[in-house]
Design a protein around this motif. Structure first.
Motif, mmCIF file in Angstrom:
data_model
loop_
_atom_site.group_PDB
_atom_site.id
_atom_site.type_symbol
_atom_site.label_atom_id
_atom_site.label_comp_id
_atom_site.label_asym_id
_atom_site.label_seq_id
_atom_site.Cartn_x
_atom_site.Cartn_y
_atom_site.Cartn_z
ATOM 1 N N GLN A 1 0.814 -1.254 0.116
ATOM 2 C CA GLN A 1 0.035 0.035 -0.015
ATOM 3 C C GLN A 1 0.879 1.134 -0.164
ATOM 4 O O GLN A 1 0.445 2.288 -0.674
ATOM 5 C CB GLN A 1 -0.845 0.017 1.263
ATOM 6 N N ALA A 2 1.924 1.240 0.599
ATOM 7 C CA ALA A 2 2.757 2.341 0.635
ATOM 8 C C ALA A 2 3.530 2.763 -0.534
ATOM 9 O O ALA A 2 3.602 3.811 -1.222
ATOM 10 C CB ALA A 2 4.040 2.157 1.741
ATOM 11 N N VAL A 3 3.590 1.701 -1.379
ATOM 12 C CA VAL A 3 4.314 1.860 -2.942
ATOM 13 C C VAL A 3 3.338 2.480 -3.780
ATOM 14 O O VAL A 3 3.424 3.174 -4.403
ATOM 15 C CB VAL A 3 4.734 0.389 -3.280
ATOM 16 N N ALA A 4 1.984 1.808 -3.455
ATOM 17 C CA ALA A 4 0.767 2.466 -4.351
ATOM 18 C C ALA A 4 0.817 4.044 -4.035
ATOM 19 O O ALA A 4 0.422 4.621 -4.698
ATOM 20 C CB ALA A 4 -0.410 1.680 -3.915
ATOM 21 N N ASP A 5 0.714 4.313 -2.688
ATOM 22 C CA ASP A 5 0.607 5.658 -2.409
ATOM 23 C C ASP A 5 1.623 6.510 -2.798
ATOM 24 O O ASP A 5 1.477 7.721 -3.236
ATOM 25 C CB ASP A 5 0.599 5.816 -1.027
ATOM 26 N N TYR A 6 2.797 5.994 -2.946
ATOM 27 C CA TYR A 6 4.010 6.600 -3.555
ATOM 28 C C TYR A 6 3.736 7.144 -4.895
ATOM 29 O O TYR A 6 3.811 8.084 -5.397
ATOM 30 C CB TYR A 6 5.296 5.955 -3.606
ATOM 31 N N TYR A 7 3.068 6.144 -5.550
ATOM 32 C CA TYR A 7 2.848 6.481 -7.145
ATOM 33 C C TYR A 7 1.698 7.392 -7.092
ATOM 34 O O TYR A 7 1.560 8.261 -8.109
ATOM 35 C CB TYR A 7 2.756 5.006 -8.014
ATOM 36 N N ASN A 8 0.431 7.136 -6.433
ATOM 37 C CA ASN A 8 -0.589 7.964 -6.534
ATOM 38 C C ASN A 8 -0.191 9.461 -5.972
ATOM 39 O O ASN A 8 -0.615 10.533 -6.652
ATOM 40 C CB ASN A 8 -1.565 7.422 -5.654
ATOM 41 N N HIS A 9 0.816 9.778 -5.029
ATOM 42 C CA HIS A 9 1.067 11.010 -4.556
ATOM 43 C C HIS A 9 1.854 11.768 -5.629
ATOM 44 O O HIS A 9 1.544 12.944 -5.993
ATOM 45 C CB HIS A 9 1.821 10.988 -3.181
ATOM 46 N N TRP A 10 2.836 10.871 -6.264
ATOM 47 C CA TRP A 10 3.845 11.760 -7.370
ATOM 48 C C TRP A 10 3.250 11.806 -8.614
ATOM 49 O O TRP A 10 3.757 12.681 -9.281
ATOM 50 C CB TRP A 10 5.222 11.066 -6.772
ATOM 51 N N PHE A 11 2.753 10.753 -9.017
ATOM 52 C CA PHE A 11 2.390 10.638 -10.522
ATOM 53 C C PHE A 11 0.783 10.638 -10.966
ATOM 54 O O PHE A 11 0.508 10.687 -12.014
ATOM 55 C CB PHE A 11 2.866 9.592 -10.803
ATOM 56 N N ARG A 12 -0.148 10.604 -9.793
ATOM 57 C CA ARG A 12 -1.494 10.526 -10.103
ATOM 58 C C ARG A 12 -2.242 11.467 -9.642
ATOM 59 O O ARG A 12 -3.696 11.404 -9.674
ATOM 60 C CB ARG A 12 -1.962 9.166 -9.382
ATOM 61 N N GLN A 13 -1.777 12.718 -9.398
ATOM 62 C CA GLN A 13 -2.441 13.687 -8.867
ATOM 63 C C GLN A 13 -3.451 14.446 -9.834
ATOM 64 O O GLN A 13 -4.442 14.751 -9.378
ATOM 65 C CB GLN A 13 -1.418 15.011 -8.325
ATOM 66 N N ARG B 1 6.053 19.280 -8.764
ATOM 67 C CA ARG B 1 6.732 18.396 -7.974
ATOM 68 C C ARG B 1 7.839 19.005 -7.543
ATOM 69 O O ARG B 1 8.490 19.959 -8.278
ATOM 70 C CB ARG B 1 7.045 17.025 -8.505
ATOM 71 N N PRO B 2 8.458 18.835 -6.091
ATOM 72 C CA PRO B 2 9.557 19.742 -5.630
ATOM 73 C C PRO B 2 11.062 19.330 -6.338
ATOM 74 O O PRO B 2 11.894 20.177 -6.204
ATOM 75 C CB PRO B 2 9.659 19.385 -4.157
ATOM 76 N N PHE B 3 10.813 18.221 -6.983
ATOM 77 C CA PHE B 3 12.197 17.682 -7.488
ATOM 78 C C PHE B 3 11.803 16.954 -9.008
ATOM 79 O O PHE B 3 10.692 16.339 -9.119
ATOM 80 C CB PHE B 3 12.762 16.592 -6.642
ATOM 81 N N ARG B 4 12.844 16.971 -9.802
ATOM 82 C CA ARG B 4 12.523 16.251 -11.089
ATOM 83 C C ARG B 4 12.557 14.798 -10.948
ATOM 84 O O ARG B 4 13.506 14.234 -10.592
ATOM 85 C CB ARG B 4 13.726 16.813 -12.148
ATOM 86 N N THR B 5 11.740 13.941 -11.525
ATOM 87 C CA THR B 5 11.357 12.826 -11.728
ATOM 88 C C THR B 5 10.632 12.381 -12.849
ATOM 89 O O THR B 5 10.116 13.141 -13.589
ATOM 90 C CB THR B 5 10.869 12.235 -10.355
ATOM 91 N N LEU B 6 10.345 10.869 -12.937
ATOM 92 C CA LEU B 6 9.250 10.602 -13.990
ATOM 93 C C LEU B 6 8.988 9.065 -13.711
ATOM 94 O O LEU B 6 9.454 8.529 -12.807
ATOM 95 C CB LEU B 6 10.413 10.617 -15.345
ATOM 96 N N SER B 7 7.810 8.705 -14.159
ATOM 97 C CA SER B 7 7.229 7.439 -14.156
ATOM 98 C C SER B 7 6.291 7.314 -15.268
ATOM 99 O O SER B 7 5.522 8.293 -15.688
ATOM 100 C CB SER B 7 6.715 7.233 -13.203
#
Length: 520
Positions: free
Chosen positions: A131-143, A284-290
């Motif tokens: 669930q923590a991994v799912a939350d990571y993707y929802n927070h950073w990439f599914r807003q 996002r506060p830092f550059r990333t991708l997914s």
């Protein structure tokens, strides 16, 4: 011959007149392919390889190690003792430094080994970590899903925890049947084994059409259709080139997967190692991708993501990673994991959960990017002063990962060949990885001596600063010798003698006794 020799009577000579020492030499042949490979790679730059192609191909077919494992094994033959050996500069390391870095938050890695934690975990991992991994993707990439009539978010059911990235990729390969699997050239060396060991797939290479390091969406769609690709395996950002696919181009890639019904297997292990400014409009506060950012329906779009704590969180020894994708795919991976690997380490899964907290991720990613950006800039500057050109896509700096895809063709011969340069580096206590290992070639069906990457090296700035400075010093010594016309031939160097083996009775054996003991 080895079988006959092994069955022969022991003693001074066999009934066929073969001396016992000769039998030992025959029996030791099984481990000698490393020496043969050394000689073969050293000959790649000469015309001799053209005269013995069949022998070369036979030896190459015996070589089944990834590039990092091969380079490290060679270094150990020349005295390398491991990561703590400060006499060596290790630019072959495919992992980041694990110690503290400036500005990074403290990592509390203590876990209580209670009775429950010591039990077997679920094959697909602990529910709280999933669930923590799912939350990571929802927070950073599914807003962007907020406000939609039917928002699509990841849940624990969309996540499988696995014991390392290769375990996750192996489960995925095992799930495919009667499937053409595309991959780009160059790419991660372990793909060669992944694509060559599973009978249900046919590997199909795809050459980049943009600067030799990236593929346009138009070319990708054409290849998917022409080659009948059921799946596409690739690293993003790319190992070894450091080239990311992001923004609108990544959006188009995901659209191709959705419209063509091709499963995209996305290796996103370096997604925090991004060094250039963010795109306009990125909150996002830092550059990333997914690719998760452009998935429309998490349970329908054929996009599977592999990532973990190994690289982005600098914890390679944890061997705790994940696969994220449609629920039905994760269910299949659980079935495969039940017989393939049994699941990841349960206590370390528990210890890793706090590392996915958004506040921790933000602070850690920003510190990581500043630290590794400085090392990237240092390495590019030093290499180019030596005449080694770090590939600069679109004329800029390499944007991501902690690798440089380096071209040595401008160096004085024979160092202008990446394999020869590697051989000299090993003799001067420097480790790198020859570019030919990234010419992913399952079953060795293409002529490796025709590889376009013979003059390339992958140089890692993942290790700590002392490693980088030692490696730069060692490479400068080699190049200065070549420029002065004083570079010795490779066979003028001798590896350090192996220490004698201490026997159970405390006595020390010599080389001949060691050989007999090993055989027994």
């Amino acid at each position: 011959a080895a079988a006959e020799a092994a069955a022969a009577p022991r003693g001074g000579a066999t009934e066929d007149g073969i001396e016992e020492d000769a039998i030992e030499d025959i029996l030791s042949y099984g481990g000698s392919h490393q020496d043969q490979m050394q000689g073969l790679l050293a000959a790649v730059a000469s015309q001799e390889v053209q005269e013995s192609i069949s022998d070369s191909e036979a030896i190459m077919a015996m070589q089944s190690r990834t590039g990092v494992i091969y380079a490290t094994a060679c270094a150990k033959r020349w005295g390398y003792k491991g990561p703590a050996d400060t006499a060596w500069g290790n630019l072959g390391q495919g992992a980041p430094e694990t110690g503290p870095i400036d500005g990074a938050p403290a990592r509390d890695l203590v876990v209580e080994l209670d009775d429950e934690t010591c039990e077997y975990g679920d094959v697909n991992g602990r529910h709280d970590l999933r669930q923590a991994v799912a939350d990571y993707y929802n927070h950073w990439f599914r807003q962007g899903e907020k406000g939609k009539d039917k928002p699509s978010y990841y849940s624990a059911a969309n996540v499988a925890i696995v014991s390392g990235g290769r375990a996750g990729l192996s489960r995925l390969m095992c799930s495919l049947h009667n499937c053409n699997v595309g991959y780009f050239l160059p790419d991660y060396t372990a793909y060669q084994q992944l694509l060559g060991e599973f009978a249900g797939i046919a590997p199909i290479p795809i050459a980049h059409d943009v600067d030799g390091v990236s593929t346009s969406p138009e070319s990708l769609r054409k290849n998917v259709r022409l080659q009948g690709l059921g799946a596409l395996l690739w690293s993003n950002p790319s190992n070894p080139t450091g080239e990311p696919v992001e923004g609108d181009v990544l959006r188009e890639y995901v659209k191709i997967a959705r419209e063509e019904g091709t499963m995209f297997l996305m290796d996103e292990f370096y997604s925090h190692y991004m060094y250039e400014p963010k795109s306009a409009g990125d909150a996002r506060p830092f550059r990333t991708l997914s690719s998760a950012e452009f998935v429309e329906d998490v349970n329908k779009d054929p996009v599977v993501i592999v990532n973990g704590f190994t690289k982005n969180w600098r914890l390679p020894g944890f061997r705790v990673c994940w696969v994220v994708g449609p629920k039905h795919c994760i269910d299949v991976l659980g079935s495969i994991g039940s017989f393939m690997d049994g699941g990841a380490n349960n206590p370390l899964q528990k210890a890793a959960i706090p590392l996915l907290d958004p506040e921790f991720v933000e602070k850690d990613a920003l510190a990581l990017q500043a630290h590794f950006r400085a090392k990237r800039d240092y390495m590019i500057n030093e290499l180019e002063k030596m005449g080694i050109k770090a590939q600069r896509p679109k004329g800029g700096l390499p944007q991501s990962t902690f690798y440089l895809w380096a071209d040595v063709s401008a160096l004085p011969p024979p160092l202008s060949n990446g394999v020869i340069f590697f051989e000299y580096c090993i003799r001067h206590k420097v480790i790198c990885v020859p570019g030919i290992f990234f010419d992913v070639n399952p079953w060795h069906r293409r002529r490796f001596h025709k590889s376009p990457y013979l003059n390339m090296l992958r140089l890692s700035y993942g290790p700590a600063w002392p490693n980088l400075r030692a490696a730069v010093k060692g490479m400068k010594e080699i190049i200065d010798l070549a420029k002065a016309g004083k570079l010795p031939p490779l066979d003028a160097y001798s590896p350090p003698a192996s220490p004698p083996l201490r026997m159970p009775d405390g006595s020390l054996t010599g080389p001949r006794s060691v050989k007999k003991t090993a055989r027994l």
